[in-house]
Design a protein around this motif. Structure first.
Motif, PDB file in Angstrom:
ATOM      1  N   GLU A  90      18.306  35.262 116.690  1.00 26.38           N
ATOM      2  CA  GLU A  90      18.863  33.919 116.570  1.00 26.38           C
ATOM      3  C   GLU A  90      18.070  33.072 115.582  1.00 26.38           C
ATOM      4  N   TYR A  91      16.748  33.180 115.638  1.00 21.56           N
ATOM      5  CA  TYR A  91      15.897  32.414 114.724  1.00 21.56           C
ATOM      6  C   TYR A  91      16.102  32.873 113.281  1.00 21.56           C
ATOM      7  N   ALA A  92      16.194  34.182 113.081  1.00 22.15           N
ATOM      8  CA  ALA A  92      16.356  34.724 111.730  1.00 22.15           C
ATOM      9  C   ALA A  92      17.669  34.277 111.099  1.00 22.15           C
ATOM     10  N   LEU A  93      18.737  34.237 111.880  1.00 18.64           N
ATOM     11  CA  LEU A  93      20.024  33.805 111.360  1.00 18.64           C
ATOM     12  C   LEU A  93      20.027  32.315 111.028  1.00 18.64           C
ATOM     13  N   ALA A  94      19.288  31.535 111.813  1.00 15.81           N
ATOM     14  CA  ALA A  94      19.207  30.094 111.572  1.00 15.81           C
ATOM     15  C   ALA A  94      18.265  29.756 110.420  1.00 15.81           C
ATOM     16  N   ASN A  95      17.321  30.671 110.134  1.00 13.93           N
ATOM     17  CA  ASN A  95      16.312  30.432 109.099  1.00 13.93           C
ATOM     18  C   ASN A  95      16.179  31.677 108.212  1.00 13.93           C
ATOM     19  N   PRO A  96      17.225  32.026 107.469  1.00 16.49           N
ATOM     20  CA  PRO A  96      17.225  33.285 106.725  1.00 16.49           C
ATOM     21  C   PRO A  96      16.133  33.389 105.666  1.00 16.49           C
ATOM     22  N   GLN A  97      15.822  32.293 104.984  1.00 17.38           N
ATOM     23  CA  GLN A  97      14.807  32.366 103.939  1.00 17.38           C
ATOM     24  C   GLN A  97      13.425  32.615 104.548  1.00 17.38           C
ATOM     25  N   GLU A  98      13.114  31.895 105.627  1.00 13.30           N
ATOM     26  CA  GLU A  98      11.826  32.103 106.292  1.00 13.30           C
ATOM     27  C   GLU A  98      11.731  33.513 106.848  1.00 13.30           C
ATOM     28  N   ALA A  99      12.824  34.004 107.444  1.00 13.92           N
ATOM     29  CA  ALA A  99      12.843  35.359 107.993  1.00 13.92           C
ATOM     30  C   ALA A  99      12.619  36.393 106.893  1.00 13.92           C
ATOM     31  N   ALA A 100      13.228  36.171 105.741  1.00 17.22           N
ATOM     32  CA  ALA A 100      13.070  37.092 104.610  1.00 17.22           C
ATOM     33  C   ALA A 100      11.627  37.113 104.123  1.00 17.22           C
ATOM     34  N   GLU A 101      10.976  35.954 104.115  1.00 15.32           N
ATOM     35  CA  GLU A 101       9.582  35.884 103.688  1.00 15.32           C
ATOM     36  C   GLU A 101       8.663  36.580 104.695  1.00 15.32           C
ATOM     37  N   ILE A 102       8.982  36.460 105.975  1.00 11.37           N
ATOM     38  CA  ILE A 102       8.211  37.170 107.005  1.00 11.37           C
ATOM     39  C   ILE A 102       8.353  38.675 106.814  1.00 11.37           C
ATOM     40  N   LEU A 103       9.576  39.134 106.537  1.00 12.90           N
ATOM     41  CA  LEU A 103       9.808  40.559 106.290  1.00 12.90           C
ATOM     42  C   LEU A 103       9.029  41.027 105.072  1.00 12.90           C
ATOM     43  N   ALA A 104       9.094  40.271 103.987  1.00 12.73           N
ATOM     44  CA  ALA A 104       8.413  40.651 102.750  1.00 12.73           C
ATOM     45  C   ALA A 104       6.904  40.733 102.934  1.00 12.73           C
ATOM     46  N   LYS A 105       6.376  39.896 103.819  1.00 12.30           N
ATOM     47  CA  LYS A 105       4.938  39.906 104.092  1.00 12.30           C
ATOM     48  C   LYS A 105       4.506  41.177 104.817  1.00 12.30           C
ATOM     49  N   ASN A 106       5.445  41.789 105.539  1.00 11.42           N
ATOM     50  CA  ASN A 106       5.119  42.951 106.367  1.00 11.42           C
ATOM     51  C   ASN A 106       5.628  44.283 105.823  1.00 11.42           C
ATOM     52  N   ALA A 107       6.525  44.244 104.847  1.00 10.74           N
ATOM     53  CA  ALA A 107       7.104  45.484 104.321  1.00 10.74           C
ATOM     54  C   ALA A 107       7.099  45.447 102.800  1.00 10.74           C
ATOM     55  N   GLU A 108       6.638  46.523 102.189  1.00 11.10           N
ATOM     56  CA  GLU A 108       6.552  46.591 100.735  1.00 11.10           C
ATOM     57  C   GLU A 108       7.944  46.673 100.102  1.00 11.10           C
ATOM     58  N   ALA A 109       8.013  46.251  98.862  1.00 13.60           N
ATOM     59  CA  ALA A 109       9.201  46.381  98.016  1.00 13.60           C
ATOM     60  C   ALA A 109      10.408  45.595  98.516  1.00 13.60           C
ATOM     61  N   VAL A 110      10.185  44.593  99.368  1.00 14.05           N
ATOM     62  CA  VAL A 110      11.290  43.768  99.852  1.00 14.05           C
ATOM     63  C   VAL A 110      11.544  42.640  98.858  1.00 14.05           C
ATOM     64  N   ASN A 111      12.805  42.458  98.491  1.00  8.14           N
ATOM     65  CA  ASN A 111      13.210  41.344  97.648  1.00  8.14           C
ATOM     66  C   ASN A 111      13.610  40.197  98.572  1.00  8.14           C
ATOM     67  N   PRO A 112      12.793  39.141  98.678  1.00  5.76           N
ATOM     68  CA  PRO A 112      13.083  38.073  99.649  1.00  5.76           C
ATOM     69  C   PRO A 112      14.448  37.418  99.464  1.00  5.76           C
ATOM     70  N   ALA A 113      14.858  37.211  98.202  1.00  4.13           N
ATOM     71  CA  ALA A 113      16.150  36.566  97.957  1.00  4.13           C
ATOM     72  C   ALA A 113      17.290  37.441  98.469  1.00  4.13           C
ATOM     73  N   ALA A 114      17.202  38.749  98.197  1.00  2.57           N
ATOM     74  CA  ALA A 114      18.237  39.673  98.661  1.00  2.57           C
ATOM     75  C   ALA A 114      18.224  39.781 100.183  1.00  2.57           C
ATOM     76  N   ALA A 115      17.032  39.796 100.766  1.00  2.00           N
ATOM     77  CA  ALA A 115      16.917  39.897 102.226  1.00  2.00           C
ATOM     78  C   ALA A 115      17.526  38.672 102.910  1.00  2.00           C
ATOM     79  N   ALA A 116      17.273  37.489 102.353  1.00  2.00           N
ATOM     80  CA  ALA A 116      17.846  36.267 102.912  1.00  2.00           C
ATOM     81  C   ALA A 116      19.368  36.281 102.799  1.00  2.00           C
ATOM     82  N   ALA A 117      19.880  36.783 101.675  1.00  2.00           N
ATOM     83  CA  ALA A 117      21.326  36.866 101.483  1.00  2.00           C
ATOM     84  C   ALA A 117      21.954  37.844 102.475  1.00  2.00           C
ATOM     85  N   GLU A 118      21.245  38.936 102.768  1.00  2.06           N
ATOM     86  CA  GLU A 118      21.728  39.901 103.768  1.00  2.06           C
ATOM     87  C   GLU A 118      21.888  39.215 105.131  1.00  2.06           C
ATOM     88  N   LEU A 119      20.902  38.447 105.512  1.00  4.11           N
ATOM     89  CA  LEU A 119      20.956  37.764 106.810  1.00  4.11           C
ATOM     90  C   LEU A 119      22.112  36.768 106.867  1.00  4.11           C
TER      91      LEU A 119
END
Length: 341
Positions: free
Chosen positions: A257-286
């Motif tokens: 629920e938090y990730a869907l409400a805050n996609p950009q922050e969620a994408a940045e959290i993912l990028a911090k923990n997983a290599e080769a993540v594109n934050p902009a693309a990850a946020a768009a996926e959410l």
């Protein structure tokens, strides 16, 4: 005077001992409530690599939702439905998401057993064939004569014969080759295959990797009523620790629920923990995934599963000849542990 001094000293000592006792008692209470050493160690598998669609698990960890529920969680990248089931049933992980339709195929055809679904992640399937402009694939019929890549245990690949029949194409005229979750998009970008198994929310990441416009053929266009990903655990864990299952599920859905409400922050959290993540693309996926997570019934709680809809999914697969044996919804879902509508 001496008597008064001794009395004051005794009172002071008693107060000090009481404070020490109170501090010790508080420490024990902390341990009992799931803080510190009493946290249960569990392993969680993502559905398919580390993409934006799976960022909610990292959010639940980063925001302390898992810890508050009494868990210390190690998150590992999954490799699709079949592999996730096998790892969880084998005891190397306790939780992970799989595509429910893929789980039905695995269970109904004797390829897997001893797992149960305990919550819905997406209310509609996101399975799709993905390609890019220039491959000549624009409709399902265009897939004939083409080469596609996916992991062997992926729901997209395992469900493809059923999709092909319902879409009116000859699945035997399509060639499949093996790939890995993290390298599939690179394989598509290189031109060594014409398309890949993917979720529809992968469109932004595909375009970021290939530098071309993505073309997707969603399975939901021809197969209605199919759920997307569901959270599973082993039957043994569910039987031995039902309360742990409920607490973990609640924490994970809070992260969703938090990730869907805050996609950009969620994408940045993912990028911090997983290599080769594109934050902009990850946020768009959410952002794309939000429409699949929320039920069309606005009053339905996040994560709920409906027995009638699951029965319809089973009927679709049976009608297409995809299941060797019949199933009932409660053979794959533990409705006692799933969130209530």
């Amino acid at each position: 005077m001496r008597r008064l001094t001794r009395s004051v000293a005794a009172a002071t000592m008693a107060t000090a001992l009481a404070l020490v006792s109170a501090c010790s008692s508080g420490s024990d209470d902390d341990d009992a409530s799931g803080v510190g050493s009493s946290l249960e160690q569990v392993t969680y598998l993502t559905s398919f690599g580390n993409f934006g669609r799976d960022a909610y698990a990292w959010v639940a960890k980063e925001k302390g939702f898992f810890k508050d529920a009494g868990f210390e969680v190690e998150i590992k990248p999954g490799q699709g439905t079949g592999a996730v089931i096998q790892t969880i049933v084998g005891g190397q992980a306790q939780f992970g998401p799989i595509d429910l339709t893929g789980g039905l195929l695995q269970l109904g055809n004797g390829d897997a057993k001893d797992f149960v679904a305990v919550a819905a992640i997406q209310q509609r399937t996101m399975a799709a064939i993905a390609t890019v402009e220039g491959t000549g694939i624009n409709t399902p019929k265009d897939l004939e004569g083409k080469k596609l890549a996916d992991t062997p245990g992926s729901v997209v690949r395992n469900l493809f014969p059923t999709y092909a029949r319902m879409a009116g194409i000859d699945y035997e005229k399509v060639t499949w080759v093996n790939g890995e979750a993290q390298t599939l998009m690179g394989t598509l970008a290189s031109g060594s295959v014409d398309g890949i198994g993917q979720f529809v929310v992968g469109q932004p990441t595909i375009e970021a990797v290939t530098k071309k416009k993505a073309v997707l053929l969603p399975y939901s266009n021809v197969m209605q009523d199919l759920y997307g990903n569901v959270l599973i655990t082993s039957k043994q864990y569910a039987s031995e620790k039902p309360e742990s299952v409920k607490k973990f599920t609640e924490a994970l859905l809070k992260g969703l629920e938090y990730a869907l409400a805050n996609p950009q922050e969620a994408a940045e959290i993912l990028a911090k923990n997983a290599e080769a993540v594109n934050p902009a693309a990850a946020a768009a996926e959410l952002q794309l995934m939000a429409g699949y997570v929320r039920s069309s019934n606005s009053g339905t709680a996040l994560g709920t599963l409906d027995s009638g809809r699951v029965a319809k999914s089973i009927a679709i697969l049976r009608g297409a000849g995809a299941l060797k044996s019949d199933l009932t919804p409660d053979q794959i879902i533990d409705f006692n542990l799933a969130p209530k509508a």
